[in-house]
Scaffold this active site. Sequence first.
Site, PDB file in Angstrom:
ATOM      1  N   ASP A 163      21.937  80.538  41.360  1.00  0.00           N
ATOM      2  CA  ASP A 163      21.322  81.729  40.770  1.00  0.00           C
ATOM      3  C   ASP A 163      20.351  82.399  41.745  1.00  0.00           C
ATOM      4  O   ASP A 163      20.213  81.994  42.898  1.00  0.00           O
ATOM      5  CB  ASP A 163      20.635  81.348  39.459  1.00  0.00           C
ATOM      6  CG  ASP A 163      20.895  82.349  38.339  1.00  0.00           C
ATOM      7  OD1 ASP A 163      21.060  83.542  38.638  1.00  0.00           O
ATOM      8  OD2 ASP A 163      20.928  81.930  37.164  1.00  0.00           O
ATOM      9  N   TRP A 207      23.989  88.377  40.914  1.00  0.00           N
ATOM     10  CA  TRP A 207      23.951  89.516  39.983  1.00  0.00           C
ATOM     11  C   TRP A 207      24.438  90.834  40.595  1.00  0.00           C
ATOM     12  O   TRP A 207      24.093  91.914  40.124  1.00  0.00           O
ATOM     13  CB  TRP A 207      22.556  89.744  39.398  1.00  0.00           C
ATOM     14  CG  TRP A 207      21.740  88.530  39.125  1.00  0.00           C
ATOM     15  CD1 TRP A 207      22.159  87.334  38.611  1.00  0.00           C
ATOM     16  CD2 TRP A 207      20.335  88.369  39.366  1.00  0.00           C
ATOM     17  NE1 TRP A 207      21.120  86.460  38.507  1.00  0.00           N
ATOM     18  CE2 TRP A 207      19.984  87.064  38.962  1.00  0.00           C
ATOM     19  CE3 TRP A 207      19.345  89.208  39.877  1.00  0.00           C
ATOM     20  CZ2 TRP A 207      18.693  86.567  39.053  1.00  0.00           C
ATOM     21  CZ3 TRP A 207      18.048  88.724  39.966  1.00  0.00           C
ATOM     22  CH2 TRP A 207      17.725  87.418  39.557  1.00  0.00           C
ATOM     23  N   ASP A 229      23.980  90.173  34.137  1.00  0.00           N
ATOM     24  CA  ASP A 229      24.600  89.342  33.101  1.00  0.00           C
ATOM     25  C   ASP A 229      25.391  90.166  32.092  1.00  0.00           C
ATOM     26  O   ASP A 229      24.992  91.264  31.695  1.00  0.00           O
ATOM     27  CB  ASP A 229      23.530  88.551  32.344  1.00  0.00           C
ATOM     28  CG  ASP A 229      22.853  87.497  33.202  1.00  0.00           C
ATOM     29  OD1 ASP A 229      23.243  87.333  34.361  1.00  0.00           O
ATOM     30  OD2 ASP A 229      21.928  86.834  32.686  1.00  0.00           O
TER      31      ASP A 229
END
Length: 551
Positions: A163, A207, A229
Amino acid sequence: MQLWNTPGLIQLLFLVFFTNGGIKRCLALENGLATTPAMGWNPYNAFGCNTVESQYHSNAQAVVDLGLKSFGYEYLNLDCGWQGTARNSSGDMTWNTAAIPDGIPALGKFIHDLGLKFGVYSDGGFFACDTVGGTAHFLGSLGFEVQDAATFASWGADYLKYDNCYAVSTTDFVDFDPPIEIEPHYATMRDALAATDRPILFSACEWGVQDPARWPASAVANSWRISNDIGPPASWDNLFRIINQLVPITGFAGPGGWNDLDLLEVGNTGLTVAEQQSHFAFWAATKSPLIISTDLNEISEEAVAILTNTRMIALNQDSLGQSISFKRRYTNDYDVWAGPLSDGSTVAVVIEMHNSARAITFNLSDIGFTSATAMNVITGASLGTLDSSYTSTFDAHGSLVLKLSNPVITPPSTFTFYDAAASGNVLAGGASTRIVNNTITVVGFIGNGGTLEFNGIDGGVSGGTKLLSVDYINADFTPTNTDCSNCRNAFMSVNGGTAVQVQMPLSGQSWDILLDGYLVNLPDFKPGKTNTIQISNPTAFTPDIYRLGIM
């Protein structure tokens, strides 16, 4: 001047000269993994960062019991919340003993004993992501990449989702416009994983920040997130935002490295069954990883049927590994995407953008065919030979997926092109020119009072409705849902007639990447060379326009 309008030609030239990536991947991560997109389960859309050991156990068991494993869903992945908040005396990663009381090694063994592969989660920042506003301070791997990769390997990890929270500092939780390059965070972990000598699929969850497809991310990871997301909560607006963001980068994915459109919402509330079907169909045909993210203990029969459609899974796992690409948008109506398969056939996907049930006629010319033999991929029904078009009934936000073979190819369209910056055109209200990479001139600041008027356009011998091809630049990237998420609207009118709304997706995340060949039909042309086309938007900016082609 007459030119062949070759879809993708100008985009190819601009990507070669204006980016490092090229239209296709120049490099590939050579770890032998993800030759087809990954399939599996992740808890985030169901449980957020609050997943506990019993939920991992029950959902892993359900992957087997529901037969999902036999359809290819092989990875059972952790997500945020499993980590501890302090390293041990040796500096090793620790786990949250309240959430995972038996420990991560035992959980990995449980998953492996079911015949599944075990995925872990970490973060390329000081702390990992959480769902409590950044206050949890779960451990991240920044600065500990080699040590953490070795730990993950010792636990038997087969997959790492990596992440992007706290990537800049210990106080900057989520930053969609970081002041640093984040690619090195991912390259460092790539190298750390390679040093373990254990095959660990590397999923970069950045992202879509800093346009990872053009790093190129295929040299860094086995998949890369292209967007913010998908949820939770699930919504059609989330899907539309991600669809628009994918448009310019479909050519960067292939065996070993995939555009990741994010976790599946199939089975979760917020989407109708038809919307879930469209969601799954699009993800499958674009070769996104198919990672289920719902509580499998509560999943409906309809959702399981969507997830286990062998024909749709075959599209996703096709050995050619080529995504469908954007072909045509009928604004506020429907999208047409298509791409090749390894057996020589073509898959076409039509996505209904209206929120109402109705009939839609798909024109084969939108994908360059005159006729073809068709099979409905969702239902398996053979449709015989389609000539010119096919009309089908769609549910609201429904979809049609066709496998087309034995096509008759339509001759390429011939357009006459007119540059936006030509001397005979009129720029008003703030519209102005700019030079892109010392190569072409585009017109920007159209809209919000600014207008661009093309003059001297040839309407041919009969006038009427004409097909236009638009070459433009739009880098208005957004990670959130807006009225036109990752797209801009242009309103085009001919000879002062009623303006037609044209909804134009991203061309890339920088203002020097051109997207060519956006097609739109405009009415009100007169015979001869005295036509005008005005481009405007009363409330927002349009894309920057390079040129229009008229057929």
